[in-house]
Design a protein around this motif. Structure first.
Motif, short mmCIF file in Angstrom:
data_model
loop_
_atom_site.label_atom_id
_atom_site.label_comp_id
_atom_site.label_asym_id
_atom_site.label_seq_id
_atom_site.Cartn_x
_atom_site.Cartn_y
_atom_site.Cartn_z
N PRO A 169 35.23 30.73 49.73
CA PRO A 169 36.39 31.14 48.92
C PRO A 169 37.47 30.08 48.87
O PRO A 169 38.23 30.01 47.90
N LEU A 170 37.56 29.27 49.90
CA LEU A 170 38.56 28.21 49.90
C LEU A 170 38.29 27.20 48.80
O LEU A 170 39.18 26.42 48.44
N ILE A 171 37.07 27.20 48.25
CA ILE A 171 36.72 26.25 47.20
C ILE A 171 36.83 26.89 45.82
O ILE A 171 37.45 26.35 44.91
N ALA A 176 39.09 28.65 40.24
CA ALA A 176 39.34 29.74 39.28
C ALA A 176 40.78 29.73 38.81
O ALA A 176 41.07 29.94 37.61
N ALA A 177 41.72 29.48 39.73
CA ALA A 177 43.13 29.43 39.35
C ALA A 177 43.40 28.28 38.39
O ALA A 177 44.15 28.41 37.40
N ALA A 179 41.20 26.94 36.33
CA ALA A 179 40.60 27.27 35.03
C ALA A 179 41.47 28.25 34.25
O ALA A 179 41.64 28.13 33.02
N LEU A 180 42.06 29.25 34.94
CA LEU A 180 42.93 30.22 34.28
C LEU A 180 44.18 29.56 33.73
O LEU A 180 44.62 29.84 32.59
N LEU A 181 44.76 28.64 34.51
CA LEU A 181 45.95 27.93 34.05
C LEU A 181 45.64 27.08 32.82
O LEU A 181 46.42 27.02 31.86
N LEU A 182 44.47 26.45 32.81
CA LEU A 182 44.07 25.64 31.66
C LEU A 182 43.87 26.52 30.43
O LEU A 182 44.26 26.15 29.30
#
Length: 207
Positions: A169-171, A176-177, A179-182
């Motif tokens: 999960p540390l990776i 994911a964060a 990708a969402l920001l992009l």
């Protein structure tokens, strides 16, 4: 004298029977080439009147007296022993003797013993096996097969981790964060472009 030779026969038949701390003989084995020369060393642990040298021929089954050297440097040779072939040198500092053998040939093969006489007993050194050959064997060369170099593949940490199990999960949470920001940034840019196109369209039609 008969007692001395009887004791000597026992020494030859039972290895180590007469070997003791009085003598230190080196080397244990000698491999020499025909017509060359060699030497055998013998160190006395305590002072004696002199040192004997013998040769045991396994092929001819003969125990032969070669030479005796006393502390004064006087030498006495055995029957049919050539003085040009055998010579004894004494180092007074270490109380040691060396037997020099020259013009080597096949008849010189055998086990050579240095010896001292004490209390009607003959004490032998550990013995030196001399082997004379026409051609010395060449040293063996070990060949090593070339190591094949395989190309190293560069893999990401996530892929390396996936071979062992799911990504940590540390990776994947930071990924994911990001990708969402992009995605949000692209939506905002698309919305602005749409509004800009709308304004341009209205301005053109008003004219």
């Amino acid at each position: 004298m008969a007692r001395l030779w009887l004791h000597l026969c026992i020494c030859l038949q039972i290895p180590g029977f007469c070997r003791n701390l009085l003598l230190s003989q080196t080397p244990e084995h000698i491999l020499a080439q025909t017509n060359n020369k060699t030497e055998i060393l013998c160190e006395l642990k305590k002072e004696h009147t002199g040192l004997y040298w013998y040769r045991w021929s396994q092929e001819r089954q003969i125990f032969e007296f070669l030479v005796f050297s006393n502390v004064l440097g006087k030498t006495t040779y055995g029957a049919n022993i050539s003085q040009n072939k055998f010579s004894v040198h004494r180092a007074s500092v270490h109380n040691s003797y060396s037997l020099h053998i020259s013009h080597l040939h096949a008849l010189d093969n055998g086990i050579y013993y240095c010896s001292v006489s004490q209390s009607s007993q003959l004490f032998l050194g550990s013995g030196t096996q001399l082997s004379v050959v026409d051609v010395l064997p060449l040293p063996s060369k070990t060949t090593q097969a070339p190591v094949s170099k395989k190309p190293v593949r560069c893999i990401t940490k996530c892929k390396a981790a996936s071979e062992k199990g799911p990504c940590s999960p540390l990776i994947w949470i930071p990924l994911a964060a990001g990708a969402l920001l992009l995605l949000l940034t692209l939506i905002s840019i698309a919305h602005r472009l749409h509004r800009l196109r709308r304004r341009l369209w209205l301005r053109i039609h008003r004219q």
